[in-house]
Design an enzyme around this catalytic site. Structure first.
Site, PDB file in Angstrom:
ATOM      1  N   VAL A  42       0.907  -1.125   0.134  1.00  0.00           N
ATOM      2  CA  VAL A  42      -0.154  -0.100  -0.048  1.00  0.00           C
ATOM      3  C   VAL A  42       0.970   1.448  -0.086  1.00  0.00           C
ATOM      4  O   VAL A  42       1.664   1.581   1.130  1.00  0.00           O
ATOM      5  CB  VAL A  42      -1.043   0.076   1.286  1.00  0.00           C
ATOM      6  N   LYS A  78      10.673  28.616   0.180  1.00  0.00           N
ATOM      7  CA  LYS A  78       9.260  29.108  -0.210  1.00  0.00           C
ATOM      8  C   LYS A  78       8.944  30.253   0.633  1.00  0.00           C
ATOM      9  O   LYS A  78       9.030  30.052   1.897  1.00  0.00           O
ATOM     10  CB  LYS A  78       8.397  28.018   0.188  1.00  0.00           C
ATOM     11  N   GLN A 145      11.241  40.757   9.758  1.00  0.00           N
ATOM     12  CA  GLN A 145      10.163  40.303  10.338  1.00  0.00           C
ATOM     13  C   GLN A 145       9.699  39.201   9.614  1.00  0.00           C
ATOM     14  O   GLN A 145       8.096  38.970   9.620  1.00  0.00           O
ATOM     15  CB  GLN A 145       9.325  41.308  10.413  1.00  0.00           C
TER      16      GLN A 145
HETATM   17  C1  LIG Z   1      -3.512  16.388  -3.785  1.00  0.00           C
HETATM   18  C2  LIG Z   1      -3.000  16.538  -2.645  1.00  0.00           C
HETATM   19  C3  LIG Z   1      -2.066  17.417  -2.564  1.00  0.00           C
HETATM   20  C4  LIG Z   1      -1.306  17.532  -1.138  1.00  0.00           C
HETATM   21  N1  LIG Z   1      -0.550  18.818  -1.115  1.00  0.00           N
HETATM   22  C5  LIG Z   1       0.051  18.805   0.362  1.00  0.00           C
HETATM   23  C6  LIG Z   1       1.074  19.993   0.308  1.00  0.00           C
HETATM   24  O1  LIG Z   1       1.252  20.806  -0.647  1.00  0.00           O
HETATM   25  N2  LIG Z   1       1.080  20.443   1.479  1.00  0.00           N
HETATM   26  C7  LIG Z   1       1.039  19.774   2.578  1.00  0.00           C
HETATM   27  O2  LIG Z   1       1.318  20.032   3.875  1.00  0.00           O
HETATM   28  N3  LIG Z   1       0.154  18.644   2.204  1.00  0.00           N
HETATM   29  C8  LIG Z   1      -0.250  18.356   1.192  1.00  0.00           C
HETATM   30  N4  LIG Z   1      -1.279  17.170   1.341  1.00  0.00           N
HETATM   31  C9  LIG Z   1      -1.146  16.352   2.265  1.00  0.00           C
HETATM   32  C10 LIG Z   1      -0.161  15.138   2.537  1.00  0.00           C
HETATM   33  O3  LIG Z   1      -0.165  14.711   1.392  1.00  0.00           O
HETATM   34  C11 LIG Z   1      -0.439  14.590   3.716  1.00  0.00           C
HETATM   35  O4  LIG Z   1      -0.971  15.032   4.675  1.00  0.00           O
HETATM   36  C12 LIG Z   1       0.899  13.698   3.979  1.00  0.00           C
HETATM   37  O5  LIG Z   1       1.501  13.179   2.953  1.00  0.00           O
HETATM   38  C13 LIG Z   1       0.668  12.651   5.132  1.00  0.00           C
HETATM   39  O6  LIG Z   1       0.152  11.742   4.680  1.00  0.00           O
HETATM   40  P1  LIG Z   1      -0.003  10.326   5.502  1.00  0.00           P
HETATM   41  O7  LIG Z   1       1.372   9.922   6.110  1.00  0.00           O
HETATM   42  O8  LIG Z   1      -1.234  10.561   6.598  1.00  0.00           O
HETATM   43  O9  LIG Z   1      -0.769   9.208   4.676  1.00  0.00           O
HETATM   44  P2  LIG Z   1      -0.148   8.145   3.615  1.00  0.00           P
HETATM   45  O10 LIG Z   1       0.979   8.926   2.744  1.00  0.00           O
HETATM   46  O11 LIG Z   1      -1.089   7.888   2.432  1.00  0.00           O
HETATM   47  O12 LIG Z   1       0.319   6.864   4.262  1.00  0.00           O
HETATM   48  C14 LIG Z   1      -0.388   5.835   4.618  1.00  0.00           C
HETATM   49  C15 LIG Z   1       0.562   4.787   5.163  1.00  0.00           C
HETATM   50  O13 LIG Z   1      -0.270   3.996   5.749  1.00  0.00           O
HETATM   51  C16 LIG Z   1       0.150   2.398   5.455  1.00  0.00           C
HETATM   52  N5  LIG Z   1      -1.020   1.607   5.175  1.00  0.00           N
HETATM   53  C17 LIG Z   1      -2.501   1.746   4.775  1.00  0.00           C
HETATM   54  N6  LIG Z   1      -2.995   0.732   4.949  1.00  0.00           N
HETATM   55  C18 LIG Z   1      -2.245  -0.089   5.599  1.00  0.00           C
HETATM   56  C19 LIG Z   1      -2.549  -1.590   5.887  1.00  0.00           C
HETATM   57  N7  LIG Z   1      -3.733  -2.332   5.667  1.00  0.00           N
HETATM   58  N8  LIG Z   1      -1.477  -2.312   6.478  1.00  0.00           N
HETATM   59  C20 LIG Z   1      -0.412  -1.571   6.738  1.00  0.00           C
HETATM   60  N9  LIG Z   1      -0.103  -0.402   6.558  1.00  0.00           N
HETATM   61  C21 LIG Z   1      -1.055   0.363   5.793  1.00  0.00           C
HETATM   62  C22 LIG Z   1       0.705   2.574   3.986  1.00  0.00           C
HETATM   63  O14 LIG Z   1       1.417   1.797   3.566  1.00  0.00           O
HETATM   64  C23 LIG Z   1       1.374   3.931   4.205  1.00  0.00           C
HETATM   65  O15 LIG Z   1       2.618   3.922   4.532  1.00  0.00           O
HETATM   66  C24 LIG Z   1      -1.769  16.961  -0.199  1.00  0.00           C
HETATM   67  C25 LIG Z   1      -2.721  15.742  -0.230  1.00  0.00           C
HETATM   68  C26 LIG Z   1      -3.313  15.728  -1.497  1.00  0.00           C
HETATM   69  C27 LIG Z   1      -4.399  14.735  -1.602  1.00  0.00           C
END
Ligand SMILES: Cc1cc2nc3c(=O)[nH]c(=O)nc-3n(C[C@H](O)[C@H](O)[C@H](O)COP(=O)(O)OP(=O)(O)OC[C@H]3O[C@@H](n4cnc5c(N)ncnc54)[C@H](O)[C@@H]3O)c2cc1C
Length: 490
Positions: A42, A78, A145
Site C-alpha cells: 500500500v 518558499k 520580520q
Molecule cells: C492532492 C494532494 C496534495 C497535497 N499537497 C500538500 C501540500 O502541498 N502540503 C501539505 O502540507 N500537504 C499536502 N497534502 C497532504 C499530504 O500529502 C499528507 O498530509 C501527508 O503526506 C501525510 O499523509 P499520511 O502519512 O497521513 O498518509 P499516506 O502517505 O497515505 O500513508 C499511509 C500509510 O499507511 C500505510 N497503510 C495503509 N493501509 C495499511 C495496511 N492495511 N497495513 C499496513 N499499512 C497500511 C501505507 O502503507 C502508508 O505507509 C496533499 C494531499 C493531497 C491529496
C-alpha cells in the site's frame, strides 16, 4: 480511564507516520518503545510538497541540519503563494510570511494605502512579497520580520525521516494489517498482519492515510464533512522537467473553471497538480487542463487522487490517536496538512510528557484543540474562495453565494464593518495572513479608521513611497533564489 503507554505503535509509513515516529523516538527515549508498521503493497500518498514556516521549527526540534535536509529532498525555499485569477481572471496577489508593513500597525498601513491611492498592490510594502516578485531570496536575520518555509519531494522527506527515526531507536515492521483485534474496554489490543504476526501495543497512532484503518475503520469514528464549503474532492498530480535555471521561491496557485492548479518548483523538477470538484468539472477535462499547463516534459503519467474534505469527529478515542490523513483533510490550497500533522504531534507529546498515565481529560483536551484547529484552518481556506468576483463557472457561483460557517461569517463581518481583524484561539493563520487575502481579494472595510485623519495625505504618501523605495532597494541587493540555494547546497 487512565492508561499507560510503554509500547507505542505507529500505523503507516507516510509523512505523518515517520514524522510522528521521529519525534516520539527522540522525545520518549528510555520511556517507551516506538514501532512503526507499514504495508509494502500500500503506497504512501507521496504528494505534499509545499509547507508553512512551522516546518522549520519541526526540523530544528529534531536537530535536522537545513542544508542536509534540502540536499536529501531536492528542496527549495518558499516565501509564500502567488494566487492567480482568484478575484477575477487576470488579477493576482501574493500571500507571503511577513507583515505587510508598519506605519503604526499593518491595519493602519492598508488604510493609508487606500486613502492616498498609492499605485500598485499593497504587497509592494512587504519585504518577502517584493523578494518573491523579483525571484530573490535571503534568509531573515534577527531584525527581519518575515519567515519562510520549504518546497520538497514528499517521498524523499519520508525516506530522510525514516533513517532519522530508526537511528533514534524506532523499530520498523513491514506487514499488511488485515485485522484490528479489540480489548474488552473497546480500545485496540493489537494489529493482525497478513503473515500471521501480531503486533501488540498500549497506544496506537493511526497514520494509515485516507483508509483511517483504526480510527475510522475499527473504531468507526464518524466523519465531519466540510465539502459544502470546500467542494474540491479530487486532484490530478504530475511532475514535469524543470525549464531554465531559475527556481521561483514561491508556490503558484491558479484558479481554474472547476478548481485550481498548483505549481511547485523543486531543484530537479516542477510539481504540478489540479485540485478540482468532480461536481463541477468532468474528471477527464480536469486532466486535460492540467496537462495543458505543464511547463516542461511530463516525468510520469498523471495520477488521480480522491478525497473528501473534513475530519473525524474525535481524533483520540480510547488508545487510538489519529494523525495525518487518517484524521482528516481540508485541501492543499494553503499547504496546511503537514502543519496539522506537526500540530497533532505537538499536542500528543504534551500529553505524553505530562508524566502521568493518560486520562479522559488528556483525550478531551486533544480533541477540542484539534477540532478547533481544523475549523480555523477551514475558515482561512474558505476565505480565498468566498470573496471571489468570478461568476464564470458553476464552482465560482457556488462558492460566492454559499452560506458560510458562522465563525467565518462573523469574522468577515467584523472586518467589513469595522476594519477589525478578529482572531479566535487555535488560529492557523495570523492577522498578516488574513490581511494579505483581504487585500488580494480587494475586500476592504466600509469605513476608514478615524485615527488616519490625524496624518495628512502628503505625509502618508511620503511614508508609503519611502518605504516602498527602501524595500525595492534592499531587495535589489539580494541574490536570486537559485543562486543562494546553490550556495547553501554546496
Ligand atoms: C492532492 C494532494 C496534495 C497535497 N499537497 C500538500 C501540500 O502541498 N502540503 C501539505 O502540507 N500537504 C499536502 N497534502 C497532504 C499530504 O500529502 C499528507 O498530509 C501527508 O503526506 C501525510 O499523509 P499520511 O502519512 O497521513 O498518509 P499516506 O502517505 O497515505 O500513508 C499511509 C500509510 O499507511 C500505510 N497503510 C495503509 N493501509 C495499511 C495496511 N492495511 N497495513 C499496513 N499499512 C497500511 C501505507 O502503507 C502508508 O505507509 C496533499 C494531499 C493531497 C491529496
Amino acid at each position: 480511564m487512565s492508561q499507560k503507554f510503554d509500547r507505542i505503535v505507529v500505523v503507516g509509513g507516510g509523512s505523518a507516520g515517520w514524522m510522528t515516529a521521529a519525534v516520539l523516538a527522540t522525545g520518549l527515549k528510555g520511556r517507551a518503545t516506538v514501532e512503526l508498521v507499514e504495508a509494502e503493497d500500500v503506497g504512501i500518498i507521496g504528494v505534499g510538497e509545499a509547507t508553512l514556516p512551522g516546518i522549520r521549527n519541526f526540523n530544528q526540534s529534531l536537530g535536522i541540519d537545513e542544508a542536509e535536509f534540502l540536499r536529501a529532498t531536492n528542496g527549495s525555499f518558499k516565501l509564500g503563494i502567488r494566487f492567480c485569477d482568484w478575484l477575477e481572471v487576470g488579477q493576482d496577489y501574493f500571500h507571503t510570511f511577513g507583515p505587510l508593513g508598519n506605519l503604526s500597525g499593518s491595519q493602519a498601513l492598508w488604510g493609508q494605502h487606500r486613502r492616498v491611492k498609492q499605485d500598485g498592490p499593497l504587497g509592494l510594502q512587504c519585504v518577502p512579497t517584493v523578494m518573491a516578485m523579483k525571484g530573490r531570496f535571503k534568509r531573515p536575520d534577527e531584525r527581519s520580520q518575515f519567515n519562510y518555509a520549504y518546497h520538497f519531494d514528499a517521498t524523499q522527506y519520508v525516506a530522510f525521516l525514516r533513517r532519522l527515526a530508526m537511528q533514534r531507536g524506532a523499530r520498523h515492521t513491514v506487514g499488511h494489517i488485515v485485522d484490528v483485534p479489540r480489548r474488552a474496554d473497546g480500545g485496540v489490543a493489537a494489529l493482525q498482519l497478513a503473515d500471521g504476526r501480531r503486533i501488540e501495543g498500549d497506544l496506537f497512532i493511526d497514520c494509515s492515510g485516507f483508509r483511517s484503518l483504526l480510527l475510522g475503520g475499527a473504531l468507526a469514528e464518524p466523519f465531519v464533512d466540510f465539502s459544502h464549503w470546500l467542494p474540491v474532492d479530487a486532484a490530478w498530480a504530475c511532475p514535469c522537467e524543470r525549464s531554465g535555471e531559475e527556481i521561483l521561491p514561491y508556490t503558484v496557485a491558479t484558479a481554474l473553471e472547476g478548481g485550481w492548479a498548483w505549481r511547485i518548483p523543486l531543484q530537479n523538477r516542477t510539481g504540478h497538480g489540479h485540485v478540482f470538484s468532480s461536481r463541477f468539472i468532468d474528471v477527464e477535462r480536469a486532466r486535460d487542463q492540467l496537462m495543458a499547463r505543464l511547463d516542461g516534459k511530463a516525468l510520469a503519467e498523471p495520477r488521480l487522487l480522491r478525497f473528501t474534505t473534513g475530519h473525524r469527529r474525535r481524533f483520540w478515542v480510547h488508545n487510538v490517536v489519529a494523525i495525518g490523513l487518517s484524521s482528516g483533510f481540508l485541501e492543499p490550497l494553503e499547504s496546511t496538512s503537514i502543519y496539522l500533522i506537526q500540530d497533532g504531534i505537538g499536542r500528543l507529546m504534551a500529553a505524553l510528557l505530562a508524566g502521568r498515565p493518560l486520562s479522559d481529560s488528556d483525550r478531551a483536551t486533544f480533541n477540542i484543540g484539534s477540532t478547533r484547529r481544523y475549523e480555523r484552518t477551514r475558515d482561512f481556506v474558505i476565505q480565498h474562495y468566498c470573496l471571489t468576483r468570478r461568476r464564470d463557472s458553476e464552482l465560482w457561483r457556488h462558492v460566492s453565494t454559499m452560506e458560510l460557517p458562522e465563525t467565518l461569517a462573523f469574522k468577515l463581518e467584523l472586518w467589513r464593518r469595522f476594519g477589525v481583524l478578529h482572531a479566535y484561539d487555535e488560529e492557523c493563520a495570523d492577522a498578516n495572513s488574513w490581511l494579505a487575502i483581504h487585500a488580494g481579494m480587494e475586500h476592504w472595510p466600509d469605513r476608514e479608521d478615524p485615527v488616519l485623519a490625524e496624518i495628512s495625505r502628503e505625509r502618508a504618501q511620503q511614508a508609503l513611497q519611502g518605504r516602498r523605495a527602501a524595500i525595492a532597494a534592499s531587495v535589489e541587493h539580494m541574490p536570486a533564489h537559485h543562486v543562494l540555494l546553490k550556495q547553501v547546497l554546496s
